[in-house]
Design a protein around this motif. Structure first.
Motif, PDB file in Angstrom:
ATOM      1  N   PRO A  46     148.236 103.193  41.962  1.00 15.11           N
ATOM      2  CA  PRO A  46     147.143 103.951  41.083  1.00 15.11           C
ATOM      3  C   PRO A  46     145.829 103.411  41.460  1.00 15.11           C
ATOM      4  O   PRO A  46     145.707 102.137  41.535  1.00 15.11           O
ATOM      5  N   SER A  47     144.940 104.020  41.825  1.00  5.77           N
ATOM      6  CA  SER A  47     143.655 103.501  42.111  1.00  5.77           C
ATOM      7  C   SER A  47     143.115 102.666  41.043  1.00  5.77           C
ATOM      8  O   SER A  47     143.522 103.011  39.901  1.00  5.77           O
ATOM      9  N   ILE A  48     142.128 101.853  41.423  1.00  3.08           N
ATOM     10  CA  ILE A  48     141.608 101.010  40.414  1.00  3.08           C
ATOM     11  C   ILE A  48     139.870 101.144  40.512  1.00  3.08           C
ATOM     12  O   ILE A  48     139.429 101.120  41.545  1.00  3.08           O
ATOM     13  N   ILE A  49     139.320 101.210  39.232  1.00  2.81           N
ATOM     14  CA  ILE A  49     137.927 101.355  39.319  1.00  2.81           C
ATOM     15  C   ILE A  49     137.263 100.239  38.569  1.00  2.81           C
ATOM     16  O   ILE A  49     137.802 100.005  37.144  1.00  2.81           O
ATOM     17  N   HIS A  50     136.392  99.519  38.947  1.00  2.00           N
ATOM     18  CA  HIS A  50     135.883  98.246  38.243  1.00  2.00           C
ATOM     19  C   HIS A  50     134.619  98.675  37.715  1.00  2.00           C
ATOM     20  O   HIS A  50     133.538  98.942  38.590  1.00  2.00           O
ATOM     21  N   GLY A 110     145.794 104.465  45.789  1.00  2.00           N
ATOM     22  CA  GLY A 110     145.555 103.540  47.004  1.00  2.00           C
ATOM     23  C   GLY A 110     144.274 102.942  47.072  1.00  2.00           C
ATOM     24  O   GLY A 110     144.153 101.931  48.128  1.00  2.00           O
ATOM     25  N   TYR A 111     143.124 103.008  46.081  1.00  2.00           N
ATOM     26  CA  TYR A 111     142.007 102.732  46.461  1.00  2.00           C
ATOM     27  C   TYR A 111     141.625 101.757  45.438  1.00  2.00           C
ATOM     28  O   TYR A 111     141.912 101.944  44.022  1.00  2.00           O
ATOM     29  N   LEU A 112     140.472 100.704  45.471  1.00  2.00           N
ATOM     30  CA  LEU A 112     140.062  99.817  44.726  1.00  2.00           C
ATOM     31  C   LEU A 112     138.626  99.893  44.896  1.00  2.00           C
ATOM     32  O   LEU A 112     137.976  99.643  45.668  1.00  2.00           O
ATOM     33  N   TYR A 129     143.564 106.793  36.939  1.00  2.00           N
ATOM     34  CA  TYR A 129     143.142 105.634  37.392  1.00  2.00           C
ATOM     35  C   TYR A 129     143.348 104.197  36.425  1.00  2.00           C
ATOM     36  O   TYR A 129     143.711 104.442  35.320  1.00  2.00           O
ATOM     37  N   ARG A 130     143.626 103.289  36.994  1.00  2.00           N
ATOM     38  CA  ARG A 130     143.631 101.913  36.120  1.00  2.00           C
ATOM     39  C   ARG A 130     142.057 101.653  35.785  1.00  2.00           C
ATOM     40  O   ARG A 130     141.406 101.267  37.214  1.00  2.00           O
TER      41      ARG A 130
END
Length: 298
Positions: A46-50, A110-112, A129-130
């Motif tokens: 799962p893609s991660i959003i910061h 797949g993306y950060l 997303y995480r």
């Protein structure tokens, strides 16, 4: 000397459209390809959003996430830095309609995506997303932003952004840190409030504090890895812990990106009257994010 060379190089880029395109292509290949819709990767994580705030250890936390994500086959994408250098709009400044041309740059596997300094509207399938939200005592953020604006770093390559950078520096140098804090507290508080309303309480969201990163890095790292479901080897963990142990500047340096990192800097820089005002106008934010007790002791 290195900073002067960097500034000089960016001045050259500002005068040459061809060199700027080459620079952007070499520096932001992933972001450019996401923009064109042509990039893909094999990771099914799962893609991660910061999400965070400017002057809340954003670049430091981003560097940790980038390395941990890469170790797990994820692809880092720094859309806000790409926007800054390419002269595109910051995505966290756009409303839902304005985000239309950029929604496709977000992919849920797949993306950060690190880091944003405000909520981004209209990300498709946001619940997939995480989402990591890192905050900092807003009074320290205001203090740090003053010194960053007045004495700080990072001339953008884009000419329009460079002019804005110079204007912000001149404006900050013309006022005191107390005046800056009082002029900007509402806008900053509204970012915290939107995070609270749009993200807090969701099962795929973890809110942590920059103070925890600084004061108990190992525990914070464990929590971040559990939440994001990332695994790292002993070598990377040791490297991160050694960096954390040596990251506090020995003495304050107004021109450094990390001028100083310890909590409570506002008590050393702001007057008691300014602190009292911030404690009142930001009372809901301080309470929601666990800073209320510090306000009472400030």
């Amino acid at each position: 000397m290195a900073r002067k060379i960097d500034i000089a190089a960016k001045r050259v880029l500002q005068r040459s459209a061809l060199l700027r395109r080459i620079y952007l292509g070499m520096t932001f290949p992933v972001e450019r390809q996401l923009q064109s819709g042509s990039y893909s990767n094999a990771s099914q994580h799962p893609s991660i959003i910061h999400f965070s705030l400017n002057r809340a250890g954003t670049q430091y936390v981003k560097s940790i996430l980038d390395r941990c994500g890469t170790a797990n086959g994820m692809v880092p994408a720094n859309l806000n830095r790409f926007a800054r250098e390419a002269g595109l709009p910051y995505l966290d400044h756009l409303d839902a309609d304005e985000m239309g041309p950029y929604r496709h740059m977000f992919r849920s596997r797949g993306y950060l995506y690190s880091a944003f300094s405000g909520f981004v509207e209209s990300i498709p399938d946001l619940d997939q997303y995480r989402i990591l939200v890192v905050v900092r005592d807003p009074r320290d953020v205001l203090t740090s932003r003053y010194y960053s604006n007045a004495f700080g770093h990072g001339l953008p390559a884009d000419p329009g952004r460079a002019e804005g950078f110079d204007r912000r520096r001149s404006a900050a140098l013309a006022i005191t840190v107390d005046e800056f804090a009082l002029r900007n507290e509402k806008a900053l508080g509204d970012v915290y409030r939107e995070y609270g309303e749009r993200l807090m309480g969701q099962p795929n969201v973890w809110v942590s504090r920059y103070e925890d990163v600084v004061l108990d890095f190992s525990e914070w790292l464990d929590g971040m890895l559990r939440f994001t479901d990332l695994a790292i080897d002993a070598t990377l963990r040791s490297t991160l812990e050694l960096e954390a142990a040596s990251s506090t500047p020995r003495a304050e340096n107004k021109a450094r990106h990390a001028r100083q990192v310890l909590p409570g800097d506002h008590r050393r820089k702001l007057t008691p009257a300014t602190i009292e005002r911030l404690n009142s106008t930001l009372a809901d934010v301080l309470d929601r994010y666990g800073y209320a007790s510090r306000a009472h002791s400030a």
